[in-house]
Design a protein around this motif. Structure first.
Motif, PDB file in Angstrom:
ATOM      1  N   ARG A 124      12.331  44.640  49.773  1.00  0.00           N
ATOM      2  CA  ARG A 124      12.431  45.196  51.121  1.00  0.00           C
ATOM      3  C   ARG A 124      13.580  46.203  51.194  1.00  0.00           C
ATOM      4  O   ARG A 124      13.466  47.241  51.847  1.00  0.00           O
ATOM      5  N   LEU A 125      14.675  45.920  50.502  1.00  0.00           N
ATOM      6  CA  LEU A 125      15.811  46.845  50.499  1.00  0.00           C
ATOM      7  C   LEU A 125      15.473  48.142  49.758  1.00  0.00           C
ATOM      8  O   LEU A 125      16.059  49.182  50.033  1.00  0.00           O
ATOM      9  N   MET A 126      14.518  48.051  48.848  1.00  0.00           N
ATOM     10  CA  MET A 126      14.131  49.226  48.068  1.00  0.00           C
ATOM     11  C   MET A 126      12.986  49.999  48.710  1.00  0.00           C
ATOM     12  O   MET A 126      12.484  50.950  48.122  1.00  0.00           O
ATOM     13  N   GLY A 127      12.558  49.579  49.890  1.00  0.00           N
ATOM     14  CA  GLY A 127      11.536  50.337  50.593  1.00  0.00           C
ATOM     15  C   GLY A 127      10.213  49.631  50.779  1.00  0.00           C
ATOM     16  O   GLY A 127       9.274  50.225  51.309  1.00  0.00           O
ATOM     17  N   GLY A 128      10.081  48.401  50.338  1.00  0.00           N
ATOM     18  CA  GLY A 128       8.851  47.653  50.573  1.00  0.00           C
ATOM     19  C   GLY A 128       8.112  47.288  49.310  1.00  0.00           C
ATOM     20  O   GLY A 128       8.398  47.792  48.231  1.00  0.00           O
ATOM     21  N   ALA A 129       7.144  46.388  49.479  1.00  0.00           N
ATOM     22  CA  ALA A 129       6.339  45.909  48.355  1.00  0.00           C
ATOM     23  C   ALA A 129       5.009  46.653  48.320  1.00  0.00           C
ATOM     24  O   ALA A 129       4.338  46.775  49.341  1.00  0.00           O
ATOM     25  N   PHE A 130       4.634  47.133  47.173  1.00  0.00           N
ATOM     26  CA  PHE A 130       3.347  47.796  47.006  1.00  0.00           C
ATOM     27  C   PHE A 130       2.229  46.797  46.732  1.00  0.00           C
ATOM     28  O   PHE A 130       1.058  47.134  46.821  1.00  0.00           O
TER      29      PHE A 130
END
Length: 167
Positions: A124-130
């Motif tokens: 989440r800190l890196m922008g979300g889960a793909f």
């Protein structure tokens, strides 16, 4: 949240059966872990790959002597600045290999700390889960002393397939 200490740990386990690959014979599996402590009691962990025949003590020495002094006293949230600082500091003697592996281990520990501090998963800190799941894969297929190549790796591949691996 300030970094107060950084410790390294070398892990090594001898292999029951050594194997070879393009760089030579491997007799043990190794890893070097980084443990970072903060002033508020949080602890973050990172791992350093030891590619091929690299002794884990090489990365350990890089972290202990070149990188640790650069991160002590800094905020865990300065990840980008710390990465650039570590990379630029080691540029004259380490644009690949142990220097980058050590930087990566510290970076992973900083992400671990940020996730713990904010109560969030790192994705989440890196922008979300793909994705919500991953497909595991089998690895191996190395040459072994006294082995029959390629027959044994074909048998190994069939065992992995029988165990449900598709990749």
């Amino acid at each position: 949240m300030i970094i107060t200490d950084l410790k390294t740990h070398v892990l090594a386990a001898p292999l029951e059966q050594p194997f070879s690959f393009s760089q030579g014979w491997v007799h043990q599996r190794t890893a070097m872990l980084v443990e970072i402590h903060t002033d508020d009691g949080l602890v973050g962990w990172g791992e350093c790959i030891n590619h091929g025949l690299q002794p884990p003590q090489v990365a350990q020495a890089m972290v202990e002597h070149a990188l640790k002094p650069l991160v002590i006293g800094r905020s865990i949230f300065d990840r980008e600045v710390l990465w650039e600082t570590m990379y630029n500091h080691t540029r004259p003697y380490g644009q690949k290999g142990a220097a980058l592996f050590g930087i990566a281990a510290i970076d992973i520990a900083l992400w671990d700390l940020a996730g713990k501090a904010l109560g969030q998963p790192i994705h989440r800190l890196m922008g979300g889960a793909f994705r919500n799941e991953i497909r595991p894969y089998a690895t191996g297929f190395y040459r072994r002393e006294g082995g029959k190549y390629p027959e044994e790796v074909v048998e190994e591949a069939l065992r992995h397939q029988a165990n449900g691996y598709r990749a």
